[in-house]
Design an enzyme around this catalytic site. Structure first.
Site: not given
Ligand code: ADP
Length: 193
Positions: A13, A88, A127, A139, A150
């Site tokens: 993404k 999400r 990564r 990370r 996740r």
């Molecule tokens: P990825 O898509 O690789 O899991 P992101 O950087 O989008 O990584 O998200 C990392 C973390 O941030 C998620 O695992 C969650 O803990 C939190 N997070 C991000 N966006 C949301 C969201 N919309 N709702 C709840 N938690 C979120």
């Protein structure tokens, strides 16, 4: 152009959002980046979210809805935006609809990146090792345990978001297993065509 990118962790993404942002000259709004910045800055939202982020769980809907509501109201998002990592959950999608409706706005499209579970784990490992090799910091949630959480959060809570948008005729699903450039052109074709 107002877009949402949906897909499991490691689907690409962020990579695709970077390209779309260049093409359409609109900002990429990543809730993950915003939450990590909040943790870094030690804001109350960041302090509350840190343990959840590290483990790979989802932070409460209210937290991210608040963050994204403020961000969408910023001047640079007037002409459009790419939401990366939000919504999400279906509750977040409903909240987004309300935020946009209050501004007489709606979404143009929701792009879903489809990638096999097995490929995702490999991508995350890659990564992490590339980041290490280049002297960066991996990370905290890019490890197999957090990644499992996740991924299961994605299947349980985010996959219904794709169905939600499919019902509204907004969902465009692309093959995220294809090479990066092919995914980009597929997305562009689906948006422009
Ligand atoms: P990825 O898509 O690789 O899991 P992101 O950087 O989008 O990584 O998200 C990392 C973390 O941030 C998620 O695992 C969650 O803990 C939190 N997070 C991000 N966006 C949301 C969201 N919309 N709702 C709840 N938690 C979120």
């Amino acid at each position: 152009m107002r877009l949402v990118l949906v897909g499991p962790p490691g689907a690409g993404k962020g990579t695709q959002a970077m390209r779309l942002k260049e093409k359409y000259k609109i900002p990429q709004l990543s809730t993950g980046d915003m939450l990590r910045a909040a943790v870094e800055a030690g804001t109350p939202a960041g302090i509350a979210a840190k343990a959840i982020l590290d483990k790979g769980g989802l932070v409460p809907d209210e937290t991210v809805v608040g963050i994204i509501g403020e961000r969408i109201a910023a001047p640079d998002a007037k002409a459009g935006f790419i939401l990366d990592g939000f919504p999400r959950t279906v509750r977040q999608a409903e909240a987004l609809e309300k935020i946009l409706a209050a501004k007489n706005m709606d979404l143009d499209a929701v792009i879903e990146l489809k990638v096999d579970n097995e490929a995702l784990l490999g991508r995350i490992a890659k990564r992490a090792s590339e980041t290490l090799a280049s002297g960066g910091t991996v990370r905290v949630d890019d490890n197999p345990e957090a990644f499992k959480i996740r991924l299961s959060a994605y299947h349980a809570q985010t996959a219904p978001v794709a169905a939600y948008y499919a019902q509204r005729g907004l969902l465009k699903t692309v093959d995220g297993m294809a090479p990066v450039d092919a995914v980009t052109s597929d997305i562009e074709q689906r948006l422009d065509g």
